[in-house]
Design an enzyme around this catalytic site. Structure first.
Site, PDB file in Angstrom:
ATOM      1  CB  CYS A 248      -7.524  23.397   7.669  1.00  0.00           C
ATOM      2  SG  CYS A 248      -6.147  23.843   8.729  1.00  0.00           S
TER       3      CYS A 248
ATOM      4  CD  GLN B 185       1.748  14.023   4.112  1.00  0.00           C
ATOM      5  OE1 GLN B 185       2.883  14.437   3.849  1.00  0.00           O
ATOM      6  NE2 GLN B 185       0.674  14.754   3.900  1.00  0.00           N
TER       7      GLN B 185
ATOM      8  CB  ALA C 162       0.917  13.099  -8.267  1.00  0.00           C
TER       9      ALA C 162
ATOM     10  CG  ASN D  63      -1.983  13.684   7.858  1.00  0.00           C
ATOM     11  OD1 ASN D  63      -2.207  12.625   8.430  1.00  0.00           O
ATOM     12  ND2 ASN D  63      -2.831  14.703   7.900  1.00  0.00           N
TER      13      ASN D  63
ATOM     14  CB  THR E 208      -9.398  11.464  -1.329  1.00  0.00           C
ATOM     15  OG1 THR E 208      -8.724  12.275  -0.354  1.00  0.00           O
ATOM     16  CG2 THR E 208     -10.835  11.255  -0.899  1.00  0.00           C
TER      17      THR E 208
END
Length: 394
Positions: free
Chosen positions: A333, A185, A206, A157, A73
Site C-alpha cells: 500500500c 516477519q 521491533a 510478509n 528498512t
C-alpha cells in the site's frame, strides 16, 4: 452500544507488548546520554547493553554483533552494500545482489547496488523461492566471475510462506557468497536465529513482534561484519556502524519483548496455527469460491492471504473497516492506495484475482471469537457487495 474493534493486522504492526511497555517506561525516566561518562550516562549505556544482550541471545550471536537501527528498512539499507568485509574474508567488493522476487520493497530497492548489479530469483506458484532458478543464477555469476550477496526473507510478509533459507544459504555459501536474511516477519513467530537459518546476518524490526515503532537491529554472525560505506556518519555510536544518539526507550522495549517471548514461541505458534486454520475452514464454508495463497506451503502460523474472484481488495477493506475489523490488503500500500501485489504476480496469480487479495494476520491478543466474528462480517459484507453490484440499474 457499538462493538469493540477487532485488530487482525499484526504483520503490519503488533500491539505494544506489556514487557516492552514496562521497559520503555523505566527507560523514559533516564535522562543521561549513553555516550556520557557520568553516572547518568553510564546508566543509559547499561540499559542499551542489556537490551543488546537480549537481542543477541534471540539472534544466536554475541552482543558485539548487534547494531541497533531505526527499524528493518534502515538495517537493510545498512547491510545491502557491495563494500562489506568479514573478519575471515576481505575479498573484492560484491558485484551482484540476488534477491527473491517476493522480497519486501526495502530489499528489492537494492540500496547501494547499481541496477545492473541486481537480479531477482523467481518464486514457485506456492510462493517459495525457486531453488532451481537460484542454482542457475549462481552458476551464471560463477561463469561471469561475479561475487554474490544474497538476500531472502525468512517468511513472506504478504502470504506468510516460510522460505527455504537454510537450503538457499548452503547453495550461496558453496558459491562463496554472503547471505542476508530479512527476518522482520519471522521474529517472535518462529525460530529465526542465525544458526538455524545459516545466514550471515539477520534483520529485525521491533514493532512487528510487540516492540515499539522506530527500533530495529542488524545482527551479524560470529564472523563479524565490517561495512566500509556507512549510511550515517557522526559520533561513532554502535561501534562506528550507525552514528546518532541511540533511542534508548525503543531499544529497551525491543530487547524486553524478545526476552519475554522467546521461550513461548513454539507454544504460541501452535495456538495461532489452530486459530488460523479454523478461520480458513469457516471462510471456505461461507464463501466456497475463495482462493487461499500459499496454503499448501509451510507458512507463518498467524498469516492467511486469500482473494474472492471479482471483488477488489480496496472495496472489502473499507467495508470491513466500517464493520470494525482492521485487516490489510495482500498487496503493498502506498498513500492509502491498494496496488497489485508483486508477490502474487511473482507466484503467477491472475492479475484480476491478485487485486482482491486480503491479508489477515493474528497475534498474541487474538481470540477465537475475533476470528468467528470476522468470518461472519466478511460473509455478510461480500453478500452485500455482490447484491448491490448485481442489482439492475433503475
Amino acid at each position: 452500544m457499538s462493538r469493540a474493534r477487532v485488530y487482525l493486522d499484526y504483520n503490519a504492526t503488533a500491539p505494544l507488548h506489556p514487557a516492552a511497555r514496562a521497559a520503555m517506561g523505566a527507560a523514559f525516566d533516564l535522562c543521561g546520554n549513553a555516550s556520557s561518562v557520568h553516572a547518568e550516562g553510564r546508566a543509559a549505556r547499561a540499559l542499551i547493553e542489556a537490551a543488546r544482550a537480549e537481542v543477541a541471545a534471540y539472534a544466536g550471536t554475541a552482543p558485539k554483533n548487534i547494531v541497533f537501527t531505526s527499524g528493518g528498512t534502515e538495517a537493510l539499507n545498512l547491510a545491502l552494500t557491495p563494500h562489506v568485509e568479514t573478519s575471515s574474508d576481505k575479498a573484492k567488493p560484491f558485484d551482484l545482489l540476488l534477491t527473491g522476487a517476493g522480497e519486501h520493497l526495502a530489499v528489492l530497492a537494492g540500496h547501494r547496488f547499481a541496477p545492473s548489479q541486481l537480479e531477482r530469483v523467481s518464486l514457485t506458484p506456492e510462493g517459495e523461492l525457486n531453488l532451481e532458478a537460484l542454482g542457475e543464477a549462481l552458476e551464471r555469476a560463477r561463469l561471469a566471475g561475479r561475487r554474490v550477496m544474497f538476500a531472502l526473507q525468512a517468511a513472506n510478509n504478504e502470504t506468510g510462506v516460510i522460505q527455504p533459507v537454510t537450503v538457499a544459504a548452503d547453495m550461496v555459501h558453496a558459491a562463496g557468497g554472503l547471505v542476508i536474511c530479512d527476518a522482520v516477519q519471522a521474529a517472535g513467530r518462529i525460530a529465526c536465529d542465525l544458526g538455524s537459518l545459516k545466514a550471515d546476518a539477520v534483520v529485525f524490526s521491533a514493532h512487528k513482534f510487540g516492540g515499539p515503532k522506530g527500533a530495529g537491529a542488524l545482527c551479524f554472525g560470529p564472523d563479524g561484519y565490517h561495512i566500509k560505506d556507512l549510511l550515517l556518519r557522526g559520533g561513532g555510536q554502535e561501534r562506528g556502524l550507525r552514528a546518532g544518539t541511540e533511542n534508548i526507550p525503543a531499544i529497551a522495549g525491543m530487547g524486553a519483548v524478545l526476552a519475554a517471548t522467546k521461550a513461548r514461541i513454539a507454544e504460541q505458534a501452535t495456538a495461532l496455527a489452530l486459530l488460523r486454520d479454523e478461520m480458513e475452514t469457516r471462510i471456505a464454508h461461507a464463501l466456497p469460491n475463495v482462493v487461499f495463497y500459499g496454503a499448501s506451503a509451510k507458512r507463518l502460523p498467524n498469516t492467511s492471504c486469500f482473494a474472492l474472484p471479482t471483488l477488489e481488495a480496496q472495496v472489502l477493506l473499507i467495508a470491513l473497516d466500517m464493520e470494525g475489523f482492521a485487516v490489510s490488503s495482500g498487496s503493498a500500500c502506498s498513500s492509502g492506495k491498494v496496488k497489485r501485489s508483486h508477490v502474487l504476480s511473482a507466484m503467477g496469480v491472475d492479475p484480476d484475482l491478485a487485486m482482491g487479495a486480503i491479508r489477515v494476520s493474528l497475534g498474541w491478543e487474538s481470540r477465537p471469537e475475533d476470528c468467528v466474528s470476522f468470518v461472519e462480517a466478511l460473509a455478510k459484507t461480500v453478500r452485500r457487495i455482490e447484491a448491490r453490484r448485481d442489482r439492475p440499474a433503475a
